[in-house]
Design a protein around this motif. Structure first.
Motif, PDB file in Angstrom:
ATOM      1  N   THR A  66     -20.514  48.898 -95.080  1.00  0.00           N
ATOM      2  CA  THR A  66     -19.453  47.956 -95.406  1.00  0.00           C
ATOM      3  C   THR A  66     -18.160  48.238 -94.650  1.00  0.00           C
ATOM      4  O   THR A  66     -17.335  47.353 -94.456  1.00  0.00           O
ATOM      5  N   ASP A  67     -17.980  49.481 -94.204  1.00  0.00           N
ATOM      6  CA  ASP A  67     -16.802  49.832 -93.406  1.00  0.00           C
ATOM      7  C   ASP A  67     -17.043  49.622 -91.916  1.00  0.00           C
ATOM      8  O   ASP A  67     -16.238  50.070 -91.085  1.00  0.00           O
ATOM      9  N   ASP A  68     -18.140  48.936 -91.565  1.00  0.00           N
ATOM     10  CA  ASP A  68     -18.523  48.614 -90.185  1.00  0.00           C
ATOM     11  C   ASP A  68     -18.985  49.822 -89.379  1.00  0.00           C
ATOM     12  O   ASP A  68     -19.209  49.707 -88.167  1.00  0.00           O
ATOM     13  N   ARG A  69     -19.132  50.979 -90.026  1.00  0.00           N
ATOM     14  CA  ARG A  69     -19.657  52.140 -89.305  1.00  0.00           C
ATOM     15  C   ARG A  69     -21.160  51.981 -89.164  1.00  0.00           C
ATOM     16  O   ARG A  69     -21.863  51.692 -90.132  1.00  0.00           O
ATOM     17  N   VAL A  70     -21.662  52.177 -87.940  1.00  0.00           N
ATOM     18  CA  VAL A  70     -23.091  52.070 -87.666  1.00  0.00           C
ATOM     19  C   VAL A  70     -23.727  53.447 -87.784  1.00  0.00           C
ATOM     20  O   VAL A  70     -23.252  54.421 -87.195  1.00  0.00           O
ATOM     21  N   VAL A  71     -24.811  53.536 -88.560  1.00  0.00           N
ATOM     22  CA  VAL A  71     -25.506  54.796 -88.792  1.00  0.00           C
ATOM     23  C   VAL A  71     -26.910  54.692 -88.200  1.00  0.00           C
ATOM     24  O   VAL A  71     -27.619  53.707 -88.432  1.00  0.00           O
ATOM     25  N   TYR A  72     -27.295  55.698 -87.440  1.00  0.00           N
ATOM     26  CA  TYR A  72     -28.624  55.724 -86.822  1.00  0.00           C
ATOM     27  C   TYR A  72     -29.628  56.377 -87.769  1.00  0.00           C
ATOM     28  O   TYR A  72     -29.302  57.314 -88.499  1.00  0.00           O
ATOM     29  N   GLY A  73     -30.846  55.883 -87.741  1.00  0.00           N
ATOM     30  CA  GLY A  73     -31.860  56.494 -88.586  1.00  0.00           C
ATOM     31  C   GLY A  73     -33.234  55.922 -88.341  1.00  0.00           C
ATOM     32  O   GLY A  73     -33.475  55.195 -87.366  1.00  0.00           O
ATOM     33  N   ASN A  74     -34.141  56.252 -89.230  1.00  0.00           N
ATOM     34  CA  ASN A  74     -35.509  55.742 -89.192  1.00  0.00           C
ATOM     35  C   ASN A  74     -35.742  54.862 -90.405  1.00  0.00           C
ATOM     36  O   ASN A  74     -35.347  55.210 -91.521  1.00  0.00           O
ATOM     37  N   GLY A  75     -36.372  53.706 -90.187  1.00  0.00           N
ATOM     38  CA  GLY A  75     -36.610  52.775 -91.271  1.00  0.00           C
ATOM     39  C   GLY A  75     -38.089  52.532 -91.503  1.00  0.00           C
ATOM     40  O   GLY A  75     -38.933  52.794 -90.632  1.00  0.00           O
ATOM     41  N   PHE A  76     -38.389  52.015 -92.696  1.00  0.00           N
ATOM     42  CA  PHE A  76     -39.753  51.658 -93.057  1.00  0.00           C
ATOM     43  C   PHE A  76     -39.684  50.394 -93.899  1.00  0.00           C
ATOM     44  O   PHE A  76     -38.837  50.281 -94.793  1.00  0.00           O
ATOM     45  N   ALA A  77     -40.538  49.412 -93.619  1.00  0.00           N
ATOM     46  CA  ALA A  77     -40.562  48.166 -94.385  1.00  0.00           C
ATOM     47  C   ALA A  77     -41.993  47.700 -94.541  1.00  0.00           C
ATOM     48  O   ALA A  77     -42.810  47.847 -93.617  1.00  0.00           O
TER      49      ALA A  77
END
Length: 339
Positions: free
Chosen positions: A82-93
């Motif tokens: 929400t603060d527009d900071r982009v966080v890198y990571g791994n996702g699963f869906a």
């Protein structure tokens, strides 16, 4: 009858960000870890499009395509808070299928920002150890050679030789540090495998006799044996052979290497005729403890060897001998399963 409350509670209490989207890809639910991570209140985000938190449109649309095809997706993903900071990571869906129909989609996210920061720092350190530091030390070594060629004083030449030896020692330690860094980077996805211990021992002893011509190495023919390890086992053994010579106070360092098998394990013993290791220093020399914040162990070679052997679920320790010390390694033997 399945108690759906158990699954709801598992979803709510999970400590990784998780969300459920409806078939229109809008937020239907999100757990507390997800709210804390994204910085939203529950009422602010429910009903909003999931694309709101996508930090990369290409990855987001790739996920959408998988969900429409009723396929599970996993991979790298960027989340926008929400603060527009982009966080890198791994996702699963994955689609949520109930009685043959897709009712929505479940997704979760693992923050790998710290890992990426580590990789960036690791790369800088690697460049420093592999290139910058080595080049600068080579320059220093070159200057000492030039100075030595213009000096006639024997004592000064001896002292200059000590400087040259120290420079080469630092270069060697930087290479050990680089190897240890590589070990740590591969620790998550490296798999151990059977390796020929007898071949590795013979090669490393031959290399040591060439590197340390003033030392005497004793060993008998080793039986053919495989242990669970990887390519770094030879480096770890090299560290022990090197330690047996460089920390030896005798005019002629003597090193005896032996190997034996017992109860599914293989034991390597590297005995020397040096000063030995006091019992109170036996953890210190492996870097397992420190005197204070300014004194960490006694060098990187034994620290390196200890970490390598530990990565095989093996053990490394030191014992007293009649004269000197004995460094012992225990490794798991690889033996064919009996039918």
């Amino acid at each position: 009858m399945v108690d759906t409350g158990v699954y709801r509670e598992a979803f709510r209490s999970a400590d990784i960000p998780m969300l459920i989207a409806d078939t229109n890809f809008a937020f239907r639910d999100i757990n507390d870890a997800g709210l804390d991570f994204l910085g939203y209140e529950y009422d602010e985000i429910i009903g909003e499009p999931v694309g709101l938190i996508a930090g990369n449109e290409e990855s987001y649309y790739e996920i959408i395509e998988h969900m429409l095809d009723e396929e599970t997706w996993s991979g790298e993903f960027m989340v926008r808070r929400t603060d527009d900071r982009v966080v890198y990571g791994n996702g699963f869906a994955t689609p949520i299928v109930i009685e043959g129909d897709v009712q929505g989609f479940l997704a979760f996210f693992l923050d790998t920002t710290k890992q990426r920061q580590y990789e960036n720092v690791s790369e800088v350190l690697s460049r420093l150890l592999r290139h910058d530091l080595r080049n600068e030390l080579n320059v220093v070594y070159g200057y000492t050679q030039q100075v030595a060629s213009r000096i006639d004083d024997e004592r000064a030449l001896e002292e200059l030789q000590l400087v040259q030896d120290k420079v080469l020692d630092i270069v060697h330690k930087s290479e050990r540090a680089r190897d240890l860094r590589d070990l740590l980077e591969r620790s998550h996805d490296r798999s151990n495998r059977p390796v020929r211990l007898d071949v590795i021992l013979q090669k490393k002893i031959v290399d040591a006799t060439i590197e340390f011509p003033s030392a005497e190495f004793e060993f008998e023919s080793f039986p053919k044996v495989e242990v669970i390890a990887d390519d770094l086992l030879g480096e770890a053994i090299e560290c022990l052979l090197e330690n047996a010579v460089t920390h030896n106070d005798k005019e002629t360092p003597q090193v005896e290497v032996s190997l034996e098998r017992a109860d599914g394990d293989v034991y390597i013993r590297v005995a020397d005729n040096g000063p030995g290791v006091p019992e109170e220093q036996r953890d210190l020399i492996f870097g397992r403890e420190e005197y204070d914040q300014l004194h960490h162990g006694t060098g990187i070679s034994l620290f390196f060897a200890d970490n390598v052997i530990s990565s095989y679920n093996g053990d490394l320790w030191v014992e007293d001998d009649d004269e000197g010390a004995v460094f012992c390694i225990c490794l798991e033997e690889d033996r064919p399963a009996l039918n």
